[in-house]
Design a protein around this motif. Sequence first.
Motif, short mmCIF file in Angstrom:
data_model
loop_
_atom_site.label_atom_id
_atom_site.label_comp_id
_atom_site.label_asym_id
_atom_site.label_seq_id
_atom_site.Cartn_x
_atom_site.Cartn_y
_atom_site.Cartn_z
N ALA A 1 147.01 60.74 -9.24
CA ALA A 1 146.61 61.62 -8.14
C ALA A 1 145.16 61.34 -7.79
CB ALA A 1 146.77 63.09 -8.56
N LEU A 2 144.79 61.72 -6.56
CA LEU A 2 143.42 61.49 -6.10
C LEU A 2 142.86 62.85 -5.67
CD1 LEU A 2 141.35 59.20 -5.37
CD2 LEU A 2 142.34 59.24 -3.08
N GLY A 3 141.86 63.30 -6.42
CA GLY A 3 141.29 64.61 -6.11
C GLY A 3 142.33 65.70 -6.19
N GLY A 4 143.35 65.50 -7.05
CA GLY A 4 144.39 66.51 -7.20
C GLY A 4 145.53 66.35 -6.19
N TRP A 5 145.53 65.27 -5.41
CA TRP A 5 146.55 65.07 -4.38
C TRP A 5 147.42 63.87 -4.74
CZ3 TRP A 5 146.38 67.31 0.93
CH2 TRP A 5 145.51 68.41 0.99
N THR A 6 148.72 64.00 -4.54
CA THR A 6 149.64 62.90 -4.83
C THR A 6 149.77 62.00 -3.59
OG1 THR A 6 151.54 64.11 -4.00
CG2 THR A 6 150.99 64.41 -6.34
N LEU A 7 150.46 60.88 -3.76
CA LEU A 7 150.61 59.94 -2.65
C LEU A 7 151.27 60.58 -1.41
CD1 LEU A 7 150.34 57.12 -1.40
CD2 LEU A 7 152.48 56.49 -2.52
N PRO A 8 152.42 61.28 -1.56
CA PRO A 8 153.01 61.88 -0.35
C PRO A 8 152.08 62.89 0.33
CG PRO A 8 154.58 61.89 -2.15
CD PRO A 8 153.27 61.48 -2.74
N GLU A 9 151.31 63.58 -0.50
CA GLU A 9 150.39 64.58 0.07
C GLU A 9 149.28 63.90 0.87
OE1 GLU A 9 151.02 68.03 -3.34
OE2 GLU A 9 149.32 66.65 -3.47
N ILE A 10 148.74 62.80 0.31
CA ILE A 10 147.73 62.03 1.01
C ILE A 10 148.34 61.46 2.29
CG2 ILE A 10 146.31 59.94 0.92
CD1 ILE A 10 145.03 61.57 -1.02
N ALA A 11 149.61 60.99 2.18
CA ALA A 11 150.29 60.41 3.35
C ALA A 11 150.38 61.43 4.48
CB ALA A 11 151.67 59.91 2.96
N LEU A 12 150.53 62.70 4.13
CA LEU A 12 150.59 63.74 5.15
C LEU A 12 149.28 63.80 5.94
CD1 LEU A 12 152.31 66.23 6.20
CD2 LEU A 12 150.87 67.60 4.71
N LEU A 13 148.16 63.83 5.19
CA LEU A 13 146.85 63.85 5.86
C LEU A 13 146.66 62.59 6.69
CD1 LEU A 13 144.37 65.14 3.10
CD2 LEU A 13 145.64 66.44 4.80
N TYR A 14 147.04 61.46 6.08
CA TYR A 14 146.88 60.16 6.75
C TYR A 14 147.67 60.14 8.06
CZ TYR A 14 146.92 55.09 7.44
OH TYR A 14 146.77 53.84 7.95
N GLY A 15 148.89 60.61 8.01
CA GLY A 15 149.74 60.59 9.20
C GLY A 15 149.21 61.49 10.29
N MET A 16 148.81 62.71 9.90
CA MET A 16 148.29 63.66 10.90
C MET A 16 147.04 63.12 11.57
SD MET A 16 148.85 67.14 8.69
CE MET A 16 147.92 68.25 9.73
#
Lengths: 269, 327
Positions: free
Chosen positions: A55-70
Amino acid sequence: MHVSEAWTMYRHLIGARVRSQLQYRTSLALDFSVSFVVTFLDFAVVVVLFQHLPALGGWTLPEIALLYGMSGIGIAIADMVIGQVEDIHVDIRSGQFDVVLLRPVPTLLQVMASDLALRRIGRVLQSVAVLVYALAAADIAWNPARVALLPVAVVCGAFVFGATFVLGACLTFWVVGSTEVASTFTYGGNQMTSYPLTVFGPWLRRMLAFAVPLAFVTYFPGLYLLNKPDPLGYPQWFQFAAPLVTAVFVVTAGLVWRTAVRHYRSTGS
Amino acid sequence: MSDTVSSTVRDIVRVEDVRKTFTVWRKRGRVRRERVVVDAVDGITFSIAAGETVGYVGPNGAGKSTTIKMLTGILVPTSGLVRTCDLEPSRERVELARRIGVVFGQRSLLWWDLPLADSFDLLRHIYRVPAPAHAARLAECTELLELDPFLATPVRQLSLGQRMRGEMTAALLHGPELLVLDEPTVGLDVVSKAKVRTFLRDLNAQHGTTVLLTSHDLSDIEHLCNRLLIVDHGRLVHDGSLDALRDRYGGERTLVIDLTEPGPPIDVAGATVHRIDGPRQWLRFRRAETTAAALVAEIAARYPLRDLSIEEPAIEDIVHRIYVDGA
């Protein structure tokens, strides 16, 4: 100028731009594919990173992908619709901006109507793909508020990035050669909002949240969508503040643009 | 309003004591810079009545473009009054834009990669001109400026002369009351120049469109304008007809006399011989002192005259003299 009149004019001008781009189909297809592949490599870096980190800063890959996509959809649409405003300094230097001032149409609308870079659709699609992956893989407890918030945040994101492009262009009215500074905020801002605020130091965090309010269209609504507690302890209404913050930021950018045009009209440069 | 409408022609342009100053930073030493205020336009007053064709002339940096930009609403004057089509250009720019047409020799009103006809169509939407009015004006321009052969050609492929005819059409499709042309014939060949001039003359005669023209090429002005404004160092140094200009600054005309055979210099009152070439002699005289008719009568009575012609002083020479002498 009436909104419907403005829209009719915009449609005709953009239609002409699109037709002229479609004349060079091969070149367009190539541009389109390159932009799709390059941005995919960009996301591949994130994926590779997660091969080594849980995880990165407490965020998993799908969660980061959400931010990235938005964030990615927002900047790609903004870039497509209004990104050409970055080149306004070329028109100012050549005097072509005078022609803009001689037409009975608001200046910013003319700039928007001057181009619609179709090749950037590649970028939009890539971000949509990443977002679809995120929505499938992340654990989201859907409820009506979450269903509504996602598109609102994405649209607000496009507006905030668009306003950032405009503000960057305004800078070039005063400071020659400041396009690079502007890019720091537009493209740089996109890079940063692809990650959770928690990975940045406090100074950068505040800039992203309050100077250029990109965190309000990605990180904060992202927290709500994913039902995550905010480790930074910002108030919970921040997670729904996207429309308000966007409106304020867009109006501010519009006023700064007006001031910039006024500056040009009094100094002639 | 009462029905006592003034019978005098309406002013399309009114400029009163207009000034425009620019601040420039001049380098002094390595880092230090000095603030310098430049008076680009330094108190100019004139007005242009509806239907006039006026030439606006001056050397580079005299304030021509700055004045044009203030009249059209691009630049805001530092002080003074500007009215164009009864509007205040700096505040009512958008409203004014519908009522004036501006052609720049160095900038384009057209879309570079679109066929000329498409540009005209887009302009219809920008100015929101009703389709029939647009079609009528376009048909007229197409005929008079002979646009037909290249209406379907992308603007980037047009020759300069073709493009300029396109620019002119673009500036007129919304039926402006005032047409401002900034160096419209720069770089044009003789044929294109002539076409542009004829077109502008017709436009003024047929539609009563007021024309304000700046040009380096004084023959443009000579062919088109009945009034001339000369600006130098931001100030107006002449406002009047071409004849008035000649009377005032270039009083000397030349009478060219061909005698039947070479002879001694002609000796008549009011004129002096300044060149002899075989049977041909050049005599200079001043308008104020004698007339061409009186001179010709006297010479014909005393010398074996075969042919004659009168040369007016070149307008270029006069204007040049004004710049050099500072009037």
